[in-house]
Scaffold this active site. Sequence first.
Site, PDB file in Angstrom:
ATOM      1  N   HIS A  55      12.933   4.322 -13.678  1.00  0.00           N
ATOM      2  CA  HIS A  55      12.951   4.420 -12.308  1.00  0.00           C
ATOM      3  C   HIS A  55      13.802   3.247 -11.539  1.00  0.00           C
ATOM      4  CE1 HIS A  55      12.043   6.133  -8.398  1.00  0.00           C
ATOM      5  NE2 HIS A  55      11.813   4.757  -8.151  1.00  0.00           N
ATOM      6  N   ARG A 205       6.588  13.513   1.359  1.00  0.00           N
ATOM      7  CA  ARG A 205       7.140  13.307   2.880  1.00  0.00           C
ATOM      8  C   ARG A 205       8.443  13.614   2.965  1.00  0.00           C
ATOM      9  NH1 ARG A 205       8.609   8.304   3.067  1.00  0.00           N
ATOM     10  NH2 ARG A 205       7.986   7.519   0.863  1.00  0.00           N
ATOM     11  N   HIS A 265       5.218   5.594  -9.436  1.00  0.00           N
ATOM     12  CA  HIS A 265       4.228   4.366  -8.653  1.00  0.00           C
ATOM     13  C   HIS A 265       2.906   4.818  -8.882  1.00  0.00           C
ATOM     14  CE1 HIS A 265       7.680   2.583  -7.044  1.00  0.00           C
ATOM     15  NE2 HIS A 265       7.950   3.522  -6.328  1.00  0.00           N
ATOM     16  N   ASP A 316      12.882  -0.047 -10.236  1.00  0.00           N
ATOM     17  CA  ASP A 316      12.842   0.567  -8.963  1.00  0.00           C
ATOM     18  C   ASP A 316      14.079  -0.299  -7.901  1.00  0.00           C
ATOM     19  OD1 ASP A 316      12.135   1.831  -6.601  1.00  0.00           O
ATOM     20  OD2 ASP A 316      10.124   1.074  -6.459  1.00  0.00           O
TER      21      ASP A 316
END
Length: 435
Positions: A55, A205, A265, A316
């Site tokens: 990621h 979201r 996550h 990330d």
Amino acid sequence: MKIWVDRLVRSGVLERGVLFEADDRGTVVAESTSDGCPPDVLALDAAAPGFANAHSHAFHRALRGRTHESGSFWTWRELMYRAAGRLTPDGYRTFATAVFSEMVAAGWTTVGEFHYVHHAPDGTAYADHAMEIALADAAAAAGIRLVLLDTVYLAGGIGRRLAPEQVRFGDANAAAWLDRWHALRDALADRSPLVTLGAALHSVRAVPRDALGAVAAGLPASVPLHIHLSEQPAENDDCVAAHGLTPTGLLEAEGVLSPRLSVVHATHLTDDDIRLLGAAKVTAVFCPTTEADLGDGIGPAVELRAAGAHLAVGSDQNAVVDPLLELRGLEAGERLRSLRRGRIEPSTLWRIGSDAGYASLGLPAPARMGGPLDLVELDDRSIRTAGGELEQLPLTATASDVVRVVVGGRLVVHDEHAIAEDLRRSIDTLFEEAR
């Protein structure tokens, strides 16, 4: 191409005198043992299969050293949007080449780039997938294996339109994104053997409920699919308020949970969430240095693994680019959470950093028959590692102990001073454009 490894730590087990042979595409086609290195063959001392960065957001590297503040993920996100708004295809090609080169120098041999900066700042589509091609070119130039996780981003929050700073991330709807994804796959075909295309849903979201299942169903079954999941409590609260379900529950209801899914996550989960994710055999991608930097929290890695999920790691936001520190951070987080030592065995950490990360990106395990010949040579006699057991290097070594890196059977060599200069110049240019 042949490479001989004197001491190979594979799945946490020490093997001696392993000779690999790869074809022109860097795939292992033969493996044997030899007491000594044959003539005219590259010899590595102590090595392990390559590490997979499952990621990454390459452009977040621009924020390193510029965002120390009191606040939260949400205040940091505003600065991230400012950086995203200044990227251009040509500038991103140069910048990403330096970021990917930094990754290779640190021991990452594969990266899953979670990419959503698709269009111009006003939402106008670039011709010929310019941003995506820039990332593919950057990976090829850096010599890193890239799985481009082209990302669906349709909303500015649950029930909200895209904000002006998010417009360049979006497509009109799920069908439009799928059309663009299939066209991108054609555009990337045969461009580089190091580059393949995956997919991602940004989050519950940013992807409306009716689009979640539509995207999953519209992709070939073999394509890896990733999603940010329950990174923040506010995400959970909004999802429960809108749908009466946690984000994990929503993915289960829409048929998205499956072994090809990786959840990034997975920090704030309920017991039912853990059960659902484990039963689906998903991969949970933890990014310990980012989760610490943003104050996200520590996710339930051990519980997820016990429930049946797989684990992988990623960098990330690239505030830290070091696979060994991500692995050590995973174990350290578990110790802090549980007040106990020895939560994840070193042999398991090796597999998490390598085989499981590759699998989450739809790739076969490295340094094995039929898989890519990706290797990282490590110094087990450095000031950090001297006196320790080779098998426990994930608990002692850092990227500073990476000696040489092999991707696809080829030695990848970078001048770290040149990488640093390219990074500095790219970031200075990016922030100068803001003034």
